[in-house]
Scaffold this motif. Structure first.
Motif, short mmCIF file in Angstrom:
data_model
loop_
_atom_site.label_atom_id
_atom_site.label_comp_id
_atom_site.label_asym_id
_atom_site.label_seq_id
_atom_site.Cartn_x
_atom_site.Cartn_y
_atom_site.Cartn_z
N LEU A 176 0.83 -1.20 0.00
CA LEU A 176 0.00 0.00 0.00
C LEU A 176 0.87 1.26 0.00
O LEU A 176 0.63 2.21 -0.75
N ARG A 177 1.91 1.25 0.84
CA ARG A 177 2.78 2.43 0.92
C ARG A 177 3.45 2.71 -0.43
O ARG A 177 3.49 3.83 -0.90
N CYS A 178 3.98 1.65 -1.05
CA CYS A 178 4.66 1.84 -2.34
C CYS A 178 3.70 2.36 -3.39
O CYS A 178 4.03 3.28 -4.14
N SER A 179 2.50 1.78 -3.46
CA SER A 179 1.54 2.18 -4.49
C SER A 179 1.14 3.64 -4.32
O SER A 179 1.08 4.40 -5.30
N LEU A 180 0.88 4.06 -3.07
CA LEU A 180 0.49 5.45 -2.82
C LEU A 180 1.65 6.40 -3.13
O LEU A 180 1.46 7.46 -3.74
N SER A 192 3.80 12.19 0.68
CA SER A 192 3.83 12.30 2.13
C SER A 192 3.33 10.97 2.70
O SER A 192 2.56 10.29 2.04
N PRO A 193 3.79 10.61 3.88
CA PRO A 193 3.40 9.28 4.40
C PRO A 193 1.90 9.20 4.70
O PRO A 193 1.35 10.09 5.32
N HIS A 194 1.26 8.14 4.23
CA HIS A 194 -0.16 7.91 4.53
C HIS A 194 -0.31 6.74 5.46
O HIS A 194 -1.41 6.42 5.89
N VAL A 195 0.78 6.07 5.72
CA VAL A 195 0.75 4.91 6.61
C VAL A 195 1.78 5.21 7.67
O VAL A 195 2.85 5.75 7.38
N LEU A 259 -6.92 6.57 -7.77
CA LEU A 259 -7.18 5.61 -8.85
C LEU A 259 -5.86 5.11 -9.44
O LEU A 259 -5.71 3.92 -9.75
N ALA A 260 -4.90 6.03 -9.59
CA ALA A 260 -3.59 5.63 -10.10
C ALA A 260 -2.92 4.64 -9.14
O ALA A 260 -2.35 3.64 -9.56
N ALA A 261 -3.02 4.92 -7.83
CA ALA A 261 -2.41 4.05 -6.82
C ALA A 261 -3.04 2.66 -6.87
O ALA A 261 -2.35 1.64 -6.78
N ALA A 262 -4.37 2.60 -7.02
CA ALA A 262 -5.06 1.31 -7.08
C ALA A 262 -4.58 0.51 -8.29
O ALA A 262 -4.38 -0.71 -8.22
#
Length: 322
Positions: A176-180, A192-195, A259-262
């Motif tokens: 998840l972190r990499c994708s975001l 920026s960190p989301h996790v 959407l791009a991250a998904a």
């Protein structure tokens, strides 16, 4: 893992404070709100699978120590994920502490007499040398001052008492972190960190040792959960009360970035059946509070020795020779 390409998250972030400087990475009031919100959902149990699993693994480690603990404490108990597995032969009475009062209202039935207390896990409202056993499962990663939390736990333990805990490790949610991060770099030119930043396993033993624990055991395992897609991963994290509460989190992610991250998540990590994995790394720790007056009775499996103890043993042997 495959997430090795991702930039490492900074360990310390700054939050608002009267003097404008504060090293506390997490907004504890927000975390309490998130946990309280999660506990009020129509089916909170739907999101409990991870806590149930890890609570059981912590309980197994309690059973490995062949003794009855007359008084135990669960730090960050949630709705009693460890207590449900314990029995009266192992623990005679249990205090359960959590910062979220709604979680405590949901505590599951258990055959052990329990007392529930609303308190911050960082500031335990108990006298020194109170408990024979302290357990904690998946709540300490949101504590602002982990060294302090470990010192508090050490303090409320009786001599020859034991702390058995589990917390999320550094590889947790790397997909998840990499994708975001990749989506943000691509769409917004920065990330920026989301996790939440997680602790490193090497730091953990060091922190426990500094807090006064000895005869330490730290081990790690991974639990992989498959989801239909990234949005379901994020929905479940929210349902678990595990949304980010870092002061420096971005308030919103743009829809295009999401959407791009998904799509990146699916492309980099997706399985043939269309599902995506999320990895949760769990650190388990066991630490004892030293008792001066007597030698410790042998624990099950006490033939094994950790490298940290070898130096101590050598110095004891050389002392006995003199």
């Amino acid at each position: 893992g495959p997430g090795g390409q991702c930039p490492r998250l900074p360990q310390l972030t700054t939050g608002p404070s009267p003097n404008g400087f504060n090293l506390a990475p997490f907004d504890r009031q927000l975390k309490r709100k998130q946990k309280n919100w999660a506990a009020l959902q129509p089916e909170p149990a739907k999101y409990d699978y991870l806590r149930e699993e890890v609570g059981g693994r912590v309980a197994d480690r309690v059973f490995d120590i062949t003794r009855t603990f007359s008084l135990a404490l669960d730090v960050g108990c949630g709705s009693g994920y460890i207590a449900q597995y314990l029995n009266k032969e192992t623990v005679e009475k249990l205090f359960q502490v959590d910062m979220a009062e709604n979680a405590l209202k949901n505590t599951m039935e258990t055959e052990i007499p329990t007392v529930s207390i609303v308190a911050d896990e960082e500031f335990l409202p108990f006298k020194e040398d109170t408990f024979d056993l302290v357990v904690s499962s998946l709540s300490l990663h949101w504590v602002n001052d982990l060294p302090r939390a470990f010192r508090e736990i050490h303090q409320v333990l009786k001599p020859d008492g034991v702390f058995i805990g589990a917390m999320f490790g550094g590889e947790t949610l790397y997909e998840l972190r990499c994708s975001l991060q990749l989506a943000e770099l691509e769409r917004e030119g920065g990330f920026s960190p989301h996790v939440s930043p997680f602790t490193d396993v090497t730091d953990l033993g060091h922190l426990l040792g500094r807090a006064g624990f000895n005869t330490l055991t730290v081990d790690t395992d991974e639990i992989q959960v498959n989801y239909p897609g990234m949005f379901e991963v994020m929905e479940d994290l929210q349902g678990m009360g595990e949304s980010n509460c870092s002061w420096n989190r971005k308030p919103i992610l743009h829809r295009e970035t999401m959407l791009a991250a998904a799509a990146i998540y699916q492309e980099m990590y997706g399985s043939n059946d269309g599902s995506v994995p999320a990895t949760f790394q769990i650190y388990y720790m066991i630490g004892w509070k030293f008792q001066e007056s007597q030698a410790r009775p042998a624990q099950k499996g006490s033939a094994t020795v950790s490298f940290g103890d070898l130096a101590k043993i050598n110095s004891l042997i050389s002392r006995e020779k003199k």
